[in-house]
Write a protein that holds these residues in place. Sequence first.
Motif, PDB file in Angstrom:
ATOM      1  N   ASN A   1       0.808  -1.223   0.000  1.00 19.68           N
ATOM      2  CA  ASN A   1       0.000   0.000   0.000  1.00 19.68           C
ATOM      3  C   ASN A   1       0.840   1.271   0.000  1.00 19.68           C
ATOM      4  O   ASN A   1       0.604   2.176  -0.801  1.00 19.68           O
ATOM      5  N   VAL A   2       1.802   1.362   0.925  1.00 18.24           N
ATOM      6  CA  VAL A   2       2.542   2.613   1.105  1.00 18.24           C
ATOM      7  C   VAL A   2       3.586   2.822   0.012  1.00 18.24           C
ATOM      8  O   VAL A   2       3.650   3.884  -0.616  1.00 18.24           O
ATOM      9  N   LEU A   3       4.433   1.811  -0.228  1.00 23.26           N
ATOM     10  CA  LEU A   3       5.566   2.001  -1.130  1.00 23.26           C
ATOM     11  C   LEU A   3       5.221   1.807  -2.603  1.00 23.26           C
ATOM     12  O   LEU A   3       5.820   2.449  -3.466  1.00 23.26           O
ATOM     13  N   VAL A   4       4.281   0.919  -2.907  1.00 30.85           N
ATOM     14  CA  VAL A   4       3.959   0.628  -4.308  1.00 30.85           C
ATOM     15  C   VAL A   4       2.607   1.208  -4.723  1.00 30.85           C
ATOM     16  O   VAL A   4       2.399   1.557  -5.883  1.00 30.85           O
ATOM     17  N   GLY A   5       1.673   1.292  -3.778  1.00 35.02           N
ATOM     18  CA  GLY A   5       0.355   1.827  -4.108  1.00 35.02           C
ATOM     19  C   GLY A   5      -0.638   0.783  -4.550  1.00 35.02           C
ATOM     20  O   GLY A   5      -1.637   1.097  -5.214  1.00 35.02           O
ATOM     21  N   THR A   6      -0.395  -0.491  -4.197  1.00 34.29           N
ATOM     22  CA  THR A   6      -1.356  -1.562  -4.459  1.00 34.29           C
ATOM     23  C   THR A   6      -1.950  -2.021  -3.131  1.00 34.29           C
ATOM     24  O   THR A   6      -1.321  -1.897  -2.089  1.00 34.29           O
ATOM     25  N   SER A   7      -3.149  -2.558  -3.186  1.00 29.67           N
ATOM     26  CA  SER A   7      -3.836  -2.988  -1.978  1.00 29.67           C
ATOM     27  C   SER A   7      -3.384  -4.389  -1.580  1.00 29.67           C
ATOM     28  O   SER A   7      -3.552  -5.349  -2.335  1.00 29.67           O
ATOM     29  N   ALA A   8      -2.834  -4.513  -0.378  1.00 33.48           N
ATOM     30  CA  ALA A   8      -2.403  -5.815   0.115  1.00 33.48           C
ATOM     31  C   ALA A   8      -3.593  -6.747   0.272  1.00 33.48           C
ATOM     32  O   ALA A   8      -3.508  -7.941  -0.052  1.00 33.48           O
ATOM     33  N   ALA A   9      -4.720  -6.231   0.751  1.00 33.52           N
ATOM     34  CA  ALA A   9      -5.908  -7.064   0.950  1.00 33.52           C
ATOM     35  C   ALA A   9      -6.443  -7.577  -0.394  1.00 33.52           C
ATOM     36  O   ALA A   9      -6.819  -8.748  -0.506  1.00 33.52           O
TER      37      ALA A   9
ATOM     38  N   LEU B   1       2.696  -2.910 -20.012  1.00 38.28           N
ATOM     39  CA  LEU B   1       3.109  -1.546 -19.690  1.00 38.28           C
ATOM     40  C   LEU B   1       2.034  -0.802 -18.908  1.00 38.28           C
ATOM     41  O   LEU B   1       2.327   0.198 -18.234  1.00 38.28           O
ATOM     42  N   LEU B   2       0.794  -1.291 -18.978  1.00 43.39           N
ATOM     43  CA  LEU B   2      -0.314  -0.650 -18.262  1.00 43.39           C
ATOM     44  C   LEU B   2      -0.604  -1.317 -16.921  1.00 43.39           C
ATOM     45  O   LEU B   2      -1.468  -0.849 -16.178  1.00 43.39           O
ATOM     46  N   GLU B   3       0.113  -2.397 -16.627  1.00 44.60           N
ATOM     47  CA  GLU B   3      -0.215  -3.178 -15.437  1.00 44.60           C
ATOM     48  C   GLU B   3       0.056  -2.417 -14.144  1.00 44.60           C
ATOM     49  O   GLU B   3      -0.659  -2.589 -13.147  1.00 44.60           O
ATOM     50  N   GLY B   4       1.075  -1.583 -14.114  1.00 44.77           N
ATOM     51  CA  GLY B   4       1.353  -0.815 -12.904  1.00 44.77           C
ATOM     52  C   GLY B   4       0.177   0.062 -12.510  1.00 44.77           C
ATOM     53  O   GLY B   4      -0.196   0.139 -11.334  1.00 44.77           O
ATOM     54  N   ILE B   5      -0.424   0.734 -13.502  1.00 47.44           N
ATOM     55  CA  ILE B   5      -1.598   1.561 -13.242  1.00 47.44           C
ATOM     56  C   ILE B   5      -2.793   0.691 -12.888  1.00 47.44           C
ATOM     57  O   ILE B   5      -3.575   1.011 -11.974  1.00 47.44           O
ATOM     58  N   ASN B   6      -2.955  -0.417 -13.588  1.00 47.04           N
ATOM     59  CA  ASN B   6      -4.088  -1.308 -13.335  1.00 47.04           C
ATOM     60  C   ASN B   6      -4.079  -1.833 -11.896  1.00 47.04           C
ATOM     61  O   ASN B   6      -5.136  -1.926 -11.258  1.00 47.04           O
ATOM     62  N   LEU B   7      -2.916  -2.171 -11.390  1.00 46.88           N
ATOM     63  CA  LEU B   7      -2.830  -2.676 -10.013  1.00 46.88           C
ATOM     64  C   LEU B   7      -3.343  -1.634  -9.017  1.00 46.88           C
ATOM     65  O   LEU B   7      -4.015  -1.978  -8.037  1.00 46.88           O
ATOM     66  N   LYS B   8      -3.030  -0.381  -9.267  1.00 45.66           N
ATOM     67  CA  LYS B   8      -3.481   0.677  -8.357  1.00 45.66           C
ATOM     68  C   LYS B   8      -4.992   0.870  -8.459  1.00 45.66           C
ATOM     69  O   LYS B   8      -5.679   1.035  -7.435  1.00 45.66           O
TER      70      LYS B   8
END
Length: 346
Positions: free
Chosen positions: A109-117, A174-181
């Motif tokens: 959550n904090v460092l990458v911006g993805t939800s751990a849950a 290339l869009l996966e980083g945004i998709n994860l967020k």
Amino acid sequence: MTTAAPLLERPAPAPRGSEFAPLLRAVKGQGLLERRTGWYARSIAVNALALAAVVTAMVLVGNSWWTLLLAVPLALFSARTSFIGHDAGHSQIADKRQVNRVLGLIHANVLVGTSAAWWNDKHNRHHANPNHVDKDPDVAPDVLVFADQHVAGRTGFKAWLTRHQAWLFFPLCLLEGINLKIQGFKDLRRQSPRERTVEGLLLLLHVAAYATLLLTVLPPGKALLFAFLHQALFGLHLGMAFAPNHKGMPMPDSSTERWGHLHRQVLTSRNIRGGPVTDWLLGGLNYQIEHHLFPNMPRPNLRLAQPLVRAHCRDLGIPYAETGAVDSYRQALGHLREVGEPLRVE
């Protein structure tokens, strides 16, 4: 070279008793399920220092086009951060669940911006039924289609995507980083009120800190370009780490429900041959078979378990898929092309 057929032609024989139990005893006997807190402490510290060094360099270089080059190491170590969050989600790092939970929240959550849950829920369902046509969320039909059964009914733009998905796979990564967020924020609706509050606040903290860093160092145009490069390279790296593991391997369905744990995990997974550099770049996921058999095994122990697993599979006559990195991508992309074939011949 040991490879696996891209599609399941016939179900493996039903397990006789517990074929996994002897392997589990052997692994436990060698202490391979014991926590490696020292190894993880060093890895987390080195990764944190690397991230801090990149951020410091961004501040020192400042408003310069050279700063954009720092998106490359930032993406690289963002992926390392995600791998640590992945391990925390599997309780590989600490004995106490709460410690793993905190480490997961910090790194995801904090460092990458993805939800751990969100990640843990989705990833645990994948581990329970890897590559299962109806149960694995990672092969559910969406932008890409991984199972022949899911091709029917694809029309218009979706059909075009499926026809060309083998060529589009890496560009889409290339869009996966945004998709994860985005998926992390969307998942907040599913979470309990307490979990939603914690996860949501930490995701917002990441967005605020990330935007503040970029807009402090760079003007808006360059900041936006830096963010695009960083997230694109981050997504591509993750895609290249996860794609070889299951794509193109057998895909179970209702006819193979009788598979036991050993068959289910081994037959649907593929290992990537390599050395320390491969281990580092792929975050240990190159030992995918061992990871799926023992998801809470600390990452540095996966390579130590490999000889035991390989020998056990050989004794039982269970195919053990292992290949090089290039060939693994060839198999994965070949499978995507084969799935889309019906829409190309219409």
